[in-house]
Design an enzyme around this catalytic site. Structure first.
Site, mmCIF file in Angstrom:
data_model
loop_
_atom_site.group_PDB
_atom_site.id
_atom_site.type_symbol
_atom_site.label_atom_id
_atom_site.label_comp_id
_atom_site.label_asym_id
_atom_site.label_seq_id
_atom_site.Cartn_x
_atom_site.Cartn_y
_atom_site.Cartn_z
ATOM 1 N N GLY A 153 123.999 -40.816 119.020
ATOM 2 C CA GLY A 153 123.521 -41.691 119.548
ATOM 3 C C GLY A 153 122.726 -41.973 121.137
ATOM 4 C CD GLU A 154 119.799 -43.033 125.233
ATOM 5 O OE1 GLU A 154 119.274 -41.824 124.960
ATOM 6 O OE2 GLU A 154 120.509 -43.865 126.102
ATOM 7 C CB SER B 189 118.903 -35.317 127.247
ATOM 8 O OG SER B 189 120.993 -35.576 127.482
ATOM 9 C CG LEU B 190 114.405 -33.090 132.385
ATOM 10 C CD1 LEU B 190 113.398 -34.599 131.930
ATOM 11 C CD2 LEU B 190 114.776 -32.371 133.116
ATOM 12 C CG HIS B 191 117.132 -31.562 126.099
ATOM 13 N ND1 HIS B 191 117.920 -31.443 126.803
ATOM 14 C CD2 HIS B 191 117.578 -32.229 125.561
ATOM 15 C CE1 HIS B 191 119.066 -31.638 126.446
ATOM 16 N NE2 HIS B 191 118.825 -32.846 125.339
ATOM 17 C CG ASN C 179 126.453 -24.890 119.482
ATOM 18 O OD1 ASN C 179 126.463 -23.630 119.501
ATOM 19 N ND2 ASN C 179 127.449 -25.907 119.376
ATOM 20 C CB CYS D 114 119.861 -33.292 116.974
ATOM 21 S SG CYS D 114 121.058 -34.397 117.108
ATOM 22 C CB CYS E 43 120.909 -40.414 116.984
ATOM 23 S SG CYS E 43 120.674 -40.438 118.362
ATOM 24 C CB CYS F 161 116.649 -33.909 119.837
ATOM 25 S SG CYS F 161 116.398 -35.783 121.062
ATOM 26 C CB CYS G 252 126.008 -35.068 118.220
ATOM 27 S SG CYS G 252 124.809 -34.634 119.256
ATOM 28 C CD GLU H 198 129.755 -35.932 113.917
ATOM 29 O OE1 GLU H 198 129.844 -35.014 112.619
ATOM 30 O OE2 GLU H 198 129.741 -35.287 115.021
ATOM 31 C CB CYS I 285 132.208 -35.728 123.761
ATOM 32 S SG CYS I 285 130.947 -36.155 122.919
ATOM 33 C CB SER J 217 125.123 -38.409 127.858
ATOM 34 O OG SER J 217 124.369 -37.997 128.014
HETATM 35 S S1 SF4 Z 1 120.534 -35.506 120.687
HETATM 36 FE FE1 SF4 Z 1 121.371 -36.625 121.245
HETATM 37 S S2 SF4 Z 1 119.854 -37.506 121.516
HETATM 38 FE FE2 SF4 Z 1 119.152 -36.128 120.513
HETATM 39 S S3 SF4 Z 1 119.205 -36.707 118.267
HETATM 40 FE FE3 SF4 Z 1 120.813 -35.131 119.011
HETATM 41 S S4 SF4 Z 1 122.329 -37.104 119.558
HETATM 42 FE FE4 SF4 Z 1 119.777 -38.227 119.298
#
Ligand code: SF4
Length: 367
Positions: free
Chosen positions: A181-182, A236-238, A312, A135, A128, A132, A355, A108, A121, A213
């Site tokens: 992805g990371e 990305s702390l969260h 989201n 996600c 990934c 998370c 994402c 994407e 983006c 990021s």
């Molecule tokens: S938020 Fe980003 S780092 Fe976390 S699983 Fe989704 S794509 Fe991977």
């Protein structure tokens, strides 16, 4: 040997072994490839011009190269590895591309137009590894890394769109490595691609307009600081407690928040670039006063800005989007503690711009 534009070259063999993706090469690498074939160094400049300025789709269009060289390129190299599979436009103008690789992998890429700014983006991996819990991409795991050429190609697809819609002189102005992805887990390809996006002969996007990021790999953050390029870094702390962060981002289990912040301090001191903290607001999960206080302390110590992202929702996942009152109240607590905090609008919600959502929907539909 003279160029020979009129005669069609043989078509590429789809079963040919892995081809060299030219969009992932630096000039010296292309020169070395050409030198191995007895070609002068200036051919690299010509080829890069065709790739990035003229944006030709086929080697036979590179009319100032000899027929033999074009045939060799066609036989062993590629210009494109990602085809547009689907394109969706949101009411707010955000455009999402679903790209399909030669191995049928789905990737994407999102174009976010905003005033004079055109941001892409970009995804760095197929799927990934981070997982998370909140996600869409995280639920399916990692398929593979994207090559440098595939990362660059995403930006070129979006630049094509921009030029088609805004005119031939319109520019792609900003890059965020925030797709699937990371990025720092695909470090070598990431750096190669960023150098091309940044280079005058490439897409010529200023390093200060490129943001990487990451969920946080301390070793790679330190390495990025040593690249002598001033990319922006977004962490990305969260969560501000290790236990909650590990619950939300299981992949980060081995890395303590303190260790991450240390690496970010190093990045700030070495590059002079401010850090941005990304914090997804999850209703009832990470929005207490203690969370706000902890986040404010971290942001002040790092002199970082904070982006608050209202979640989201993803179908099948248990997390909920907080109401706007709760979100503004959280932001207010940060601001009251002297932190520059913004709530980012979730652009493209109606086209599943979070994402991985379009990819996931397409895979579930069996495409
Ligand atoms: S938020 Fe980003 S780092 Fe976390 S699983 Fe989704 S794509 Fe991977």
């Amino acid at each position: 040997m003279q160029p020979d534009a009129g005669i069609p070259l043989p078509q590429p063999d789809p079963n040919a072994p892995q081809r060299l993706h030219l969009l992932g090469l630096q000039p010296d690498e292309l020169q070395a490839w050409l030198a191995d074939r007895g070609q002068p160094a200036y051919r690299a400049r010509q080829i890069l011009h065709w790739l990035y300025e003229q944006r030709v789709a086929r080697f036979e269009q590179m009319t100032n190269l000899s027929r033999d060289l074009r045939a060799e390129l066609q036989h062993t190299c590629r210009i494109a590895a990602l085809e547009i599979e689907a394109e969706r436009t949101s009411d707010d103008g955000t455009r999402k591309l679903l790209l399909r690789g030669r191995d049928r992998a789905l990737v994407e890429t999102v174009w976010i137009p905003s005033g004079q700014r055109n941001t892409v983006c970009i995804s760095s991996q197929v799927g990934c590894p981070v997982g998370c819990r909140f996600c869409a991409s995280g639920t399916d795991g990692l398929e593979r890394n994207l090559g440098a050429g595939e990362i660059v190609e995403q930006a070129l697809h979006v630049r094509d769109l921009i030029r088609r819609e805004q005119g031939p002189d319109a520019r792609l102005t900003n890059v965020v490595m925030m797709g699937m992805g990371e990025p720092l887990a695909n470090y070598r390809n990431l750096i190669a691609a960023l150098r091309i996006l940044n280079a005058e002969w490439g897409l010529h996007i200023g390093a200060r307009r490129i943001t990487v990021s990451t969920v946080g790999l301390p070793k790679q953050i330190r390495a990025l600081a040593g690249e002598a390029l001033q990319f922006n870094l977004a962490l990305s702390l969260h969560a501000v407690r290790d236990d909650l962060r590990t619950e939300l981002i299981p992949w980060g289990r081995g890395v303590r928040i303190a260790e991450l912040l240390d690496a970010c301090q190093h990045y700030f001191r070495t590059t002079g670039r401010e850090i941005t903290l990304e914090y997804v607001l999850l209703a009832g999960v990470n929005m207490t006063s203690q969370d706000a206080e902890g986040l404010a302390t971290i942001a002040r110590n790092l002199r970082a800005n904070v982006n608050l992202l209202r979640y989201n929702p993803v179908s099948g996942l248990p997390y909920e989007r907080p109401g706007s009152n709760a979100s503004f109240a959280f932001q207010k607590q940060l601001r009251a503690r002297g932190v520059n905090a913004h709530i980012r609008t979730s652009r493209g919600r109606d086209v599943a711009a979070a994402c991985g959502q379009l990819r996931r929907a397409t895979r579930q539909a069996g495409a």
